[in-house]
Design an enzyme around this catalytic site. Structure first.
Site, mmCIF file in Angstrom:
data_model
loop_
_atom_site.group_PDB
_atom_site.id
_atom_site.type_symbol
_atom_site.label_atom_id
_atom_site.label_comp_id
_atom_site.label_asym_id
_atom_site.label_seq_id
_atom_site.Cartn_x
_atom_site.Cartn_y
_atom_site.Cartn_z
ATOM 1 N N ARG A 1 -20.194 4.255 2.009
ATOM 2 C CA ARG A 1 -20.100 3.064 1.157
ATOM 3 C C ARG A 1 -21.501 2.650 0.708
ATOM 4 N NH1 ARG A 1 -15.675 -0.259 1.534
ATOM 5 N NH2 ARG A 1 -16.627 -1.246 -0.270
ATOM 6 N N GLN A 60 -14.695 1.914 -2.872
ATOM 7 C CA GLN A 60 -14.260 2.738 -1.743
ATOM 8 C C GLN A 60 -14.054 4.184 -2.186
ATOM 9 O OE1 GLN A 60 -13.593 1.650 1.631
ATOM 10 N NE2 GLN A 60 -13.659 3.859 1.889
ATOM 11 N N CYS A 106 -9.930 4.207 4.669
ATOM 12 C CA CYS A 106 -10.979 3.281 4.229
ATOM 13 C C CYS A 106 -11.400 2.321 5.342
ATOM 14 C CB CYS A 106 -10.526 2.514 2.992
ATOM 15 S SG CYS A 106 -9.131 1.404 3.275
HETATM 16 N N1 NVA Z 1 -5.414 -2.014 1.219
HETATM 17 C C1 NVA Z 1 -6.309 -2.754 2.085
HETATM 18 C C2 NVA Z 1 -7.695 -2.236 1.968
HETATM 19 C C3 NVA Z 1 -8.695 -2.904 2.876
HETATM 20 C C4 NVA Z 1 -10.085 -2.385 2.711
HETATM 21 C C5 NVA Z 1 -6.241 -4.223 1.732
HETATM 22 O O1 NVA Z 1 -6.240 -4.549 0.533
HETATM 23 O O2 NVA Z 1 -6.180 -5.046 2.642
HETATM 24 N N1 CP Z 2 -12.907 -0.505 3.510
HETATM 25 C C1 CP Z 2 -13.282 -1.751 3.263
HETATM 26 O O1 CP Z 2 -13.396 -2.188 2.121
HETATM 27 O O2 CP Z 2 -13.547 -2.482 4.389
HETATM 28 P P1 CP Z 2 -13.853 -4.030 4.472
HETATM 29 O O3 CP Z 2 -12.568 -4.762 4.177
HETATM 30 O O4 CP Z 2 -14.316 -4.250 5.890
HETATM 31 O O5 CP Z 2 -14.903 -4.378 3.468
#
Ligand code: NVA
Ligand code: CP
Length: 307
Positions: free
Chosen positions: A292, A131, A264
């Protein structure tokens, strides 16, 4: 020697720049590299949910002439029945690289120790380095350069995203501010690693509890969900503790007039960010999501070239 990307500081500042340069080239000419011609297969394993990571790796591997093999832990032997290192030894006989979204960072480390093919962290509890490559690419596109910019992350400073901003941001020579309650400050060892890296790059890391002070004059405003995957049981306390760190129109007004907003995704609109910010003129989140693809293609080409 096989190269892996398990955490953001696995890349030196020069290597990070090299990958971002390549990502820009691949963005301009999507079919410029056929590094996975054959087609060679890349295993992309998910222990947690995903939309962007799944799609961008699948599309990117296909763009490079390869074949993505998407594996869900729920219906594989990994995740209880077989160790990461035994899985790695099986996979390396057949695939060119292993991409894995998981919980513990230690699983990724074990996987990487056990194999001769590159292992890529597609998000762990501690870091989300793929990311960050996309985010740095997006910031570079919108701000022209990375060195010397101030980036402020609001919310859970102990999260994978915050840790990755700390390491990758300082590697890029940025001034990274983390605005969080003291109990959600980044892990001390991550801060120490960033401070060591800052000596090479003139970047910096500052931990703040006052969200207004943290927003002042920033070039990039960032946030992420307050309830990361795996933290669902703490939802009530997290909403209470992190409520003061929401990114609002006022946050954007405190930042530099040309500041951009990144996230993200997925976003919990109305919690860590208001819709008027994520849908507003300073938001570049859709460019970020597209990047990405370009960033991870560059990463795969680079890792395969080095390994
Ligand atoms: N901090 C979040 C990021 C998701 C892309 C998670 O780990 O759920
Ligand atoms: N930002 C990101 O990693 O999204 P996903 O959880 O959808 O892959």
């Amino acid at each position: 020697m096989t190269r892996h990307l398990l955490r953001d500081d696995d890349l030196t500042p020069a290597e990070q720049t090299e990958i971002l340069d390549l990502a820009l080239e691949l963005k301009k000419d999507r079919w410029a590299s056929k590094a996975l011609e054959g087609p060679q297969t890349v295993a992309v394993i998910f222990d947690k949910s995903s939309t962007r990571t799944r799609v961008s790796f699948a599309v990117g591997i296909a763009d490079l002439g390869g074949s993505p093999l998407i594996i869900s832990t729920a219906n594989s032997q990994l995740g209880g029945k077989e160790t990461p290192s035994d899985t790695a030894r099986v996979l390396e006989r057949q695939v060119a690289a292993i991409v894995w979204r998981t919980y513990a960072q230690s699983g990724l480390e074990e996987m990487a120790r056990g194999t001769r093919v590159p292992v890529v962290n597609a998000l762990s509890d501690d870091f989300h380095p793929c990311q960050l490559l996309a985010d740095l690419l997006t910031i570079r596109e919108h701000k022209g350069a990375l060195t010397g910019l101030t980036l402020t992350f609001f919310g859970d400073g102990r999260s994978n995203m915050a840790h990755s901003y700390v390491l990758a941001g300082v590697t890029a020579g940025m001034h990274v501010r983390i605005a969080s309650p003291a109990a959600y400050a980044p892990r001390a060892d991550v801060v120490a690693a960033a401070r060591a890296r800052a000596e090479q790059t003139a970047g910096s890391i500052t931990l703040l509890t006052d969200p207004r002070e943290a927003a002042l004059g920033a070039d990039v405003i960032v946030t992420d969900t307050w309830v990361s995957m795996g933290k669902e049981e703490e939802k009530i306390s997290r909403l209470r503790d992190l409520g003061g760190y929401k990114v609002t129109k006022e946050t954007m007004q405190l930042a530099d007039a040309d500041a951009i907003f990144i996230h993200c995704l997925p976003a919990d609109r109305g919690y860590e960010v208001d819709s008027e910010v994520i849908d507003g003129p300073q938001s570049v989140v859709w460019d970020e999501a597209e990047n990405r693809l370009h960033a991870q293609k560059a990463l795969l080409v680079w890792l395969l070239g080095k390994s």
